[in-house]
Write a protein that holds these residues in place. Structure first.
Motif, PDB file in Angstrom:
ATOM      1  N   HIS A  51       0.803  -1.215   0.000  1.00  0.00           N
ATOM      2  CA  HIS A  51       0.000   0.000   0.000  1.00  0.00           C
ATOM      3  C   HIS A  51       0.840   1.271   0.000  1.00  0.00           C
ATOM      4  CE1 HIS A  51      -2.590  -3.242   1.635  1.00  0.00           C
ATOM      5  NE2 HIS A  51      -3.455  -2.698   0.805  1.00  0.00           N
ATOM      6  N   GLY A  52       2.128   1.130  -0.305  1.00  0.00           N
ATOM      7  CA  GLY A  52       2.972   2.297  -0.459  1.00  0.00           C
ATOM      8  C   GLY A  52       3.310   2.973   0.852  1.00  0.00           C
ATOM      9  N   VAL A  53       3.714   4.232   0.742  1.00  0.00           N
ATOM     10  CA  VAL A  53       4.099   5.031   1.898  1.00  0.00           C
ATOM     11  C   VAL A  53       3.405   6.383   1.792  1.00  0.00           C
ATOM     12  CG1 VAL A  53       6.334   3.882   2.137  1.00  0.00           C
ATOM     13  CG2 VAL A  53       6.145   5.973   0.753  1.00  0.00           C
ATOM     14  N   ALA A  54       3.365   7.087   2.909  1.00  0.00           N
ATOM     15  CA  ALA A  54       2.744   8.407   2.920  1.00  0.00           C
ATOM     16  C   ALA A  54       3.307   9.214   4.074  1.00  0.00           C
ATOM     17  CB  ALA A  54       1.221   8.295   3.051  1.00  0.00           C
ATOM     18  N   SER A  55       3.141  10.527   3.976  1.00  0.00           N
ATOM     19  CA  SER A  55       3.495  11.413   5.091  1.00  0.00           C
ATOM     20  C   SER A  55       2.401  12.456   5.236  1.00  0.00           C
ATOM     21  CB  SER A  55       4.850  12.091   4.856  1.00  0.00           C
ATOM     22  OG  SER A  55       4.776  13.013   3.771  1.00  0.00           O
ATOM     23  N   HIS A 237       0.915  10.390  -2.698  1.00  0.00           N
ATOM     24  CA  HIS A 237       1.269  10.304  -1.280  1.00  0.00           C
ATOM     25  C   HIS A 237       2.787  10.260  -1.097  1.00  0.00           C
ATOM     26  CE1 HIS A 237      -2.200  10.199   1.311  1.00  0.00           C
ATOM     27  NE2 HIS A 237      -2.829   9.302   0.563  1.00  0.00           N
ATOM     28  N   ALA A 238       3.480   9.552  -1.993  1.00  0.00           N
ATOM     29  CA  ALA A 238       4.930   9.426  -1.871  1.00  0.00           C
ATOM     30  C   ALA A 238       5.656  10.691  -2.283  1.00  0.00           C
ATOM     31  CB  ALA A 238       5.420   8.252  -2.716  1.00  0.00           C
ATOM     32  N   ALA A 239       4.979  11.584  -2.970  1.00  0.00           N
ATOM     33  CA  ALA A 239       5.622  12.785  -3.491  1.00  0.00           C
ATOM     34  C   ALA A 239       5.543  13.987  -2.568  1.00  0.00           C
ATOM     35  CB  ALA A 239       5.009  13.154  -4.848  1.00  0.00           C
ATOM     36  N   MET A 240       4.565  14.024  -1.651  1.00  0.00           N
ATOM     37  CA  MET A 240       4.347  15.226  -0.842  1.00  0.00           C
ATOM     38  C   MET A 240       3.564  14.883   0.417  1.00  0.00           C
ATOM     39  SD  MET A 240       1.442  16.935  -3.335  1.00  0.00           S
ATOM     40  CE  MET A 240       2.413  16.545  -4.806  1.00  0.00           C
ATOM     41  N   PRO A 241       3.696  15.679   1.469  1.00  0.00           N
ATOM     42  CA  PRO A 241       2.903  15.439   2.680  1.00  0.00           C
ATOM     43  C   PRO A 241       1.450  15.832   2.464  1.00  0.00           C
ATOM     44  CG  PRO A 241       4.196  17.439   2.923  1.00  0.00           C
ATOM     45  CD  PRO A 241       4.633  16.816   1.631  1.00  0.00           C
ATOM     46  N   ALA A 281     -10.825   3.451  11.276  1.00  0.00           N
ATOM     47  CA  ALA A 281     -10.129   3.147  10.026  1.00  0.00           C
ATOM     48  C   ALA A 281      -9.472   4.386   9.445  1.00  0.00           C
ATOM     49  CB  ALA A 281     -11.108   2.545   9.022  1.00  0.00           C
ATOM     50  N   TYR A 282     -10.125   5.520   9.548  1.00  0.00           N
ATOM     51  CA  TYR A 282      -9.552   6.769   9.028  1.00  0.00           C
ATOM     52  C   TYR A 282      -8.235   7.086   9.727  1.00  0.00           C
ATOM     53  CZ  TYR A 282      -9.350  11.625   7.392  1.00  0.00           C
ATOM     54  OH  TYR A 282      -8.962  12.819   6.806  1.00  0.00           O
ATOM     55  N   HIS A 283      -8.230   7.024  11.041  1.00  0.00           N
ATOM     56  CA  HIS A 283      -7.002   7.328  11.782  1.00  0.00           C
ATOM     57  C   HIS A 283      -5.915   6.288  11.524  1.00  0.00           C
ATOM     58  CE1 HIS A 283      -7.936  10.911  14.131  1.00  0.00           C
ATOM     59  NE2 HIS A 283      -9.166  10.440  14.293  1.00  0.00           N
ATOM     60  N   GLU A 284      -6.291   5.042  11.249  1.00  0.00           N
ATOM     61  CA  GLU A 284      -5.299   4.022  10.924  1.00  0.00           C
ATOM     62  C   GLU A 284      -4.665   4.266   9.562  1.00  0.00           C
ATOM     63  OE1 GLU A 284      -7.198   0.139  13.284  1.00  0.00           O
ATOM     64  OE2 GLU A 284      -7.635   0.468  11.148  1.00  0.00           O
ATOM     65  N   TRP A 285      -5.466   4.604   8.579  1.00  0.00           N
ATOM     66  CA  TRP A 285      -5.009   4.622   7.192  1.00  0.00           C
ATOM     67  C   TRP A 285      -4.556   5.987   6.696  1.00  0.00           C
ATOM     68  CZ3 TRP A 285      -4.204   0.808   3.579  1.00  0.00           C
ATOM     69  CH2 TRP A 285      -4.509  -0.481   3.997  1.00  0.00           C
ATOM     70  N   MET A 286      -4.862   7.045   7.408  1.00  0.00           N
ATOM     71  CA  MET A 286      -4.472   8.381   6.960  1.00  0.00           C
ATOM     72  C   MET A 286      -3.292   8.899   7.778  1.00  0.00           C
ATOM     73  SD  MET A 286      -6.471   8.975   4.452  1.00  0.00           S
ATOM     74  CE  MET A 286      -6.300  10.736   4.160  1.00  0.00           C
ATOM     75  N   PRO A 287      -2.365   9.635   7.147  1.00  0.00           N
ATOM     76  CA  PRO A 287      -1.199  10.155   7.874  1.00  0.00           C
ATOM     77  C   PRO A 287      -1.550  11.422   8.655  1.00  0.00           C
ATOM     78  CG  PRO A 287      -1.061  10.796   5.571  1.00  0.00           C
ATOM     79  CD  PRO A 287      -2.283   9.915   5.693  1.00  0.00           C
ATOM     80  N   ILE A 288      -2.452  11.264   9.601  1.00  0.00           N
ATOM     81  CA  ILE A 288      -2.961  12.391  10.372  1.00  0.00           C
ATOM     82  C   ILE A 288      -2.472  12.293  11.806  1.00  0.00           C
ATOM     83  CG2 ILE A 288      -5.103  11.111  10.833  1.00  0.00           C
ATOM     84  CD1 ILE A 288      -6.592  13.732  10.990  1.00  0.00           C
ATOM     85  N   ARG A 289      -2.163  13.423  12.402  1.00  0.00           N
ATOM     86  CA  ARG A 289      -1.779  13.498  13.805  1.00  0.00           C
ATOM     87  C   ARG A 289      -2.998  13.962  14.592  1.00  0.00           C
ATOM     88  NH1 ARG A 289       1.657  17.029  13.279  1.00  0.00           N
ATOM     89  NH2 ARG A 289       3.620  15.836  13.210  1.00  0.00           N
TER      90      ARG A 289
END
Length: 576
Positions: A51-55, A237-241, A281-289
């Motif tokens: 599922h790739g990476v994200a920031s 997602h891999a290109a930018m936060p 699920a949203y908090h698990e899958w999204m790069p959110i603080r």
């Protein structure tokens, strides 16, 4: 035709208003939207990163890093140790931070790291590993501090997997000068595989999984997992936060604080259980603080881009919203519409969009900010999108009313008595899911900006079409502007007027709705918003198709606003 059939929710509003190379090699330049970012794993590998990476949620000294480990065994029950590292170069040689975390089935094998100790305004690269298997490499950027020349943001909304390919994401991933991406809602859709906008899904190989309506935690997890296998979504997602907030379809259609327009408790069970499942699920899958981990429904938060932009990400959907009004409930047994009661209720101070706590928080953020621009990243249209009463009441349609206005302007003598009454009548708010249905909260936001003498730019999505509007308070004072993005893939108004030139449809909407300056009602796209001390400019980029992998993209319109009490309105851009 009653009012409910005229405006039965977002889709009624739309009808009536008518993949990438690994960044370790490319690092944001020359990206292609046609190949997956997922790392390949051999037959002997225990895990992968499908599922790739994200920031996301960058600050001046830290950023959230995200991935998901893909266990080889579907019944994996133990903890998996995941290593991560950050570097200043795409070859991952100049490592500046690293660590190890564990994940398990309890969090759906997702991984989130709040990587701290970073320098402001710097580009970093990051990667995860389990044993000898490595993820693809992502690129991210921290927020700047102090003097900043400009800030560039990509703005997305309404990405519906079965509706078409994510060509919009593919184009954005190729941009090499974006500071952050904003996703302002409908990152996924909750419908069953035979639901909304699925007509081409089978031919495109994009049938929704699971096939049932999303109700349980495992349902929402599977849907996020499907979306995140998309190569173009992985690429961007891999290109930018990312800085994201939810809208309704991360939960259910037309969600409000305690329910949804389409949630039937007798059939689906308590909405509270569904809301918790979707939120988890949203908090698990999204790069959110999460601002407050103990209160997962609280996601409103601010980001300062030096002295140029204070970005306030709002939740106008879940935490404080009262139930939407229904126009159909204002008809009596004789089908007479109570206009005065309707107008009173849409302006009632008892009806809240944001909730008192969030409103007070926003006031503090705005008051304490020294940035040139106060930017609101939020879900639904804030601009007044009111219809002529004759259209709102179904006495005539948009096309005929627009033609009547032109005829009256050319020759007033040819207008009949009833038509004169149509033209002289006031307008009515009709899209009750937007700020038009919560006008007191809108006035509070406008008054807040005026009280603190701030320059306001509102960013919106939700409708699948692109708009630009001037924002006026109830007294007619200019208080700011709104730029609204088209959808990533969800269909817009083109289906409502299949035999009309889309340019004519857009012109009709501008003609009908007084504060509306610009409309694009037939194309999928996104916005690039560029802010400096001198202006905020919005460029709307559109793709020519979402039904083929090959596409053409172009910036079709650019508008701007200037700071200061004599400005704060939409104007044409001068020069490139």
């Amino acid at each position: 035709m009653d009012a409910k059939s005229l405006f039965p929710g977002r889709r009624g509003f739309i009808r009536q208003m008518g993949a990438t190379a690994l960044l370790g090699v490319g690092a944001g330049a020359g990206l292609s939207g046609c190949s997956s970012t997922a790392a390949s794993i051999g037959d002997g590998a225990a895990t992968g990163f499908d599922h790739g990476v994200a920031s996301g949620d960058p600050l001046g000294d830290r950023v959230i890093l995200w991935t998901r480990v893909t266990p080889r065994r579907s019944d994996e029950s133990g903890d998996i140790a995941v290593r991560w590292q950050m570097a200043t170069d795409p070859a991952m040689q100049a490592v500046v931070a690293n660590g190890s975390v564990s994940t398990s089935a309890q969090r759906d094998f997702t991984v989130k790291v709040d990587a701290a100790g970073l320098l402001p305004g710097h580009v970093y690269y990051y990667q995860f590993a389990v044993d000898t298997v490595k993820s693809s490499i992502g690129r991210t950027k921290t927020l700047p501090r102090g003097d900043v020349r400009q800030v560039r943001l990509a703005v997305f909304s309404c990405s519906n997997y079965p509706s078409g390919y994510f060509n919009v994401y593919a184009d954005a991933a190729r941009q090499d000068d974006i500071d952050a991406a904003l996703h302002i809602g409908d990152y996924i859709y909750e419908y069953e595989s035979t639901g909304y906008a699925c007509g081409n899904a089978e031919a495109l190989g994009r049938v929704s999984e699971p096939r049932e309506l999303l109700l349980r935690l495992e349902d929402y997890r599977r849907r996020y997992a499907q979306y995140r296998t998309d190569p173009d979504l992985q690429a961007v997602h891999a290109a930018m936060p990312f800085i994201a907030v939810w809208d309704d379809h991360e939960f259910a259609d037309d969600t409000w604080r305690d329910g949804s327009a389409e949630h039937k408790a007798s059939e689906f069970g308590p909405f509270t259980l569904r809301k918790v499942a979707a939120m988890t699920a949203y908090h698990e899958w999204m790069p959110i603080r999460a601002p407050d981990p103990a209160t997962p429904e609280k996601i409103y938060r601010s980001f300062d881009f030096g002295g140029v932009v204070s970005l306030h990400m709002l939740d106008t959907r879940l935490i404080g919203r009262d139930q939407q009004l229904m126009m159909s409930s204002y008809y009596d047994e004789h089908q007479r519409f109570d206009v005065e009661k309707y107008k009173h209720d849409v302006c009632s101070p008892r009806r809240q969009m944001m909730g008192a706590d969030q409103m007070a928080w926003l006031e503090r953020q705005v008051k304490d900010s020294n940035a040139r621009w106060q930017m609101l990243g939020q879900q639904v249209l804030m601009a007044r999108m009111e219809y002529p009463t004759a259209v709102a009441m179904g006495e005539c349609n948009c096309t005929d009313y627009s033609a009547l206005k032109k005829r009256a302007a050319a020759d007033p003598s040819c207008v009949s008595g009833p038509e004169k009454r149509w033209l002289s009548a006031s307008t009515l708010p009709c899209y009750m899911d937007s700020w038009d249905g919560y006008q007191n909260d809108r006035e509070l936001v406008f008054a807040m900006m005026q009280r603190h003498r701030k320059n306001m730019v509102v960013l919106a999505g939700d409708t699948h079409n692109a708009w630009a509007s001037d924002l006026h308070d109830a007294q007619g004072s200019q208080v700011g502007v709104e730029f609204a993005t088209a959808s990533v893939s969800s269909p817009g108004m083109e289906g409502a007027y299949p035999d009309r030139d889309p340019e004519d449809v857009a012109s009709m909407m501008v003609d009908l709705i007084e504060p509306l300056y610009y409309a694009q009602t037939s194309k999928r796209g996104y916005m690039i918003v560029t802010a400096s001390h001198e202006q905020v400019r919005c460029d709307w980029r559109f793709v020519d198709t979402v039904f083929k992998r090959e596409f053409i993209v172009a910036t079709e319109r650019s508008l701007r606003t200037l700071p200061g009490p004599g400005n704060r309105k939409i104007e044409e851009c001068s020069g490139a």
